[in-house]
Design an enzyme around this catalytic site. Structure first.
Site, PDB file in Angstrom:
ATOM      1  N   SER A   1       0.821  -1.206   0.000  1.00 12.72           N
ATOM      2  CA  SER A   1       0.000   0.000   0.000  1.00 12.72           C
ATOM      3  C   SER A   1       0.860   1.264   0.000  1.00 12.72           C
ATOM      4  O   SER A   1       2.008   1.265   0.433  1.00 12.72           O
ATOM      5  CB  SER A   1      -0.905   0.018   1.225  1.00 12.72           C
ATOM      6  OG  SER A   1      -1.639  -1.180   1.305  1.00 12.72           O
TER       7      SER A   1
HETATM    8  N1  SAH Z   1      -0.978  -4.106   3.724  1.00  9.05           N
HETATM    9  C1  SAH Z   1      -0.407  -4.850   2.633  1.00  9.05           C
HETATM   10  C2  SAH Z   1      -1.352  -4.769   1.463  1.00  9.05           C
HETATM   11  C3  SAH Z   1      -1.264  -5.946   0.591  1.00  9.05           C
HETATM   12  S1  SAH Z   1      -2.478  -5.978  -0.696  1.00  9.05           S
HETATM   13  C4  SAH Z   1       0.948  -4.276   2.291  1.00  9.05           C
HETATM   14  O1  SAH Z   1       1.188  -3.098   2.588  1.00  9.05           O
HETATM   15  O2  SAH Z   1       1.780  -4.973   1.724  1.00  9.05           O
HETATM   16  C5  SAH Z   1      -3.804  -6.871   0.065  1.00  9.05           C
HETATM   17  C6  SAH Z   1      -3.543  -8.290   0.436  1.00  9.05           C
HETATM   18  O3  SAH Z   1      -4.779  -8.850   0.858  1.00  9.05           O
HETATM   19  C7  SAH Z   1      -3.033  -9.184  -0.684  1.00  9.05           C
HETATM   20  O4  SAH Z   1      -1.826  -9.763  -0.317  1.00  9.05           O
HETATM   21  C8  SAH Z   1      -4.139 -10.225  -0.843  1.00  9.05           C
HETATM   22  O5  SAH Z   1      -3.661 -11.508  -1.181  1.00  9.05           O
HETATM   23  C9  SAH Z   1      -4.781 -10.217   0.536  1.00  9.05           C
HETATM   24  N2  SAH Z   1      -6.141 -10.732   0.601  1.00  9.05           N
HETATM   25  C10 SAH Z   1      -7.159 -10.570  -0.297  1.00  9.05           C
HETATM   26  N3  SAH Z   1      -8.263 -11.201   0.128  1.00  9.05           N
HETATM   27  C11 SAH Z   1      -7.961 -11.799   1.326  1.00  9.05           C
HETATM   28  C12 SAH Z   1      -8.679 -12.598   2.258  1.00  9.05           C
HETATM   29  N4  SAH Z   1      -9.962 -12.952   2.062  1.00  9.05           N
HETATM   30  N5  SAH Z   1      -8.040 -13.009   3.375  1.00  9.05           N
HETATM   31  C13 SAH Z   1      -6.738 -12.693   3.600  1.00  9.05           C
HETATM   32  N6  SAH Z   1      -5.996 -11.946   2.738  1.00  9.05           N
HETATM   33  C14 SAH Z   1      -6.600 -11.488   1.629  1.00  9.05           C
END
Ligand code: SAH
Length: 225
Positions: free
Chosen positions: A74
């Protein structure tokens, strides 16, 4: 990570990450991040270590970056804003649930403002990489789980903060039942065209909804990968 530990600065090509990180913090202040605990947390988490080497020189730009598997780390401003909203009315948190560990960057920021952090990631390879990264930074108050976070983590709740870093159409109702009284839930809500960052404050069993800014997040998906 202990309170005494120092930031992990390294040399990136021709410039130090320390200087670009300081510039980013000034930028976040200018954009309205006022919570000193949040700024302090961002100052102590080396974002360049959460992205692949080819992108490290861009790690302190205020922008989202790819982390593979069609996911992104993010934007720092959004991480700071969500953390600030999560802390509404409080200096520190006791137990936070994060859904969507991704790179582990937001997780590491949360680990500095909460006694315990529980984080769920549906993509196994990302969960494993985040685990190794958090461990290499010496962060010990985080528990990670590979799975679908849409049902929360009942056994570890209730939480005084819940944060979703992927966008559902609507935040699953079950998550509110894992939020303690006075707890705050922060989440982007919407579809691929339009999303809004929302937060709810639970009072006397009722979660009151508040609106923040428009955002762009990857979708919350069901099941594991
Ligand atoms: N805060 C993280 C954002 C990653 S993007 C960072 O700064 O790196 C969002 C993430 O949510 C992705 O890795 C995706 O695989 C995960 N995600 C999507 N749906 C999900 C679910 N139902 N349960 C757990 N993770 C999920």
């Amino acid at each position: 990570m202990s309170e005494r530990s120092e930031p992990h600065y390294g040399r990136l090509g021709g410039f130090t990450s320390e200087r670009s990180q300081r510039r980013l913090l000034d930028d976040l202040r200018a954009k309205g991040i006022k919570n000193e605990g949040v700024l302090e947390a961002l100052a102590h988490v080396p974002r360049h270590q959460f992205v692949e080497e080819a992108l490290q020189s861009r790690a302190y730009e205020d922008t989202a970056l790819p982390i593979g598997y069609q996911q992104t780390i993010s934007q720092p401003y959004v991480v700071a804003l969500m953390t600030q909203l999560l802390l509404t009315g409080r200096d520190r948190l006791r137990r936070v649930l994060e859904i969507g560990t991704g790179s582990g960057f937001q997780t590491a920021v949360l680990s500095r403002v909460s006694a315990r952090v529980f984080s769920i990631e549906r993509i196994g390879a990302l969960a494993e990489r985040a685990h190794q990264q958090l461990e290499s930074l010496g962060i010990q108050n985080v528990s990670l789980r590979h799975g679908d976070g849409a049902n929360g983590w009942t056994a570890k709740g209730p939480f005084d903060g819940i944060i979703l870093t992927a966008a559902p159409d609507r935040v699953p109702e079950v998550l509110f039942s894992q939020l303690s009284d006075q707890g705050v839930l922060v989440a982007p809500e919407g579809n691929s065209r339009q999303q809004r960052l929302l937060y709810w404050i639970k009072q006397d069993g009722i979660a009151i909804r508040h609106q923040s800014i428009d955002v762009v997040f990857v979708p919350l998906k069901s099941g594991q990968a």
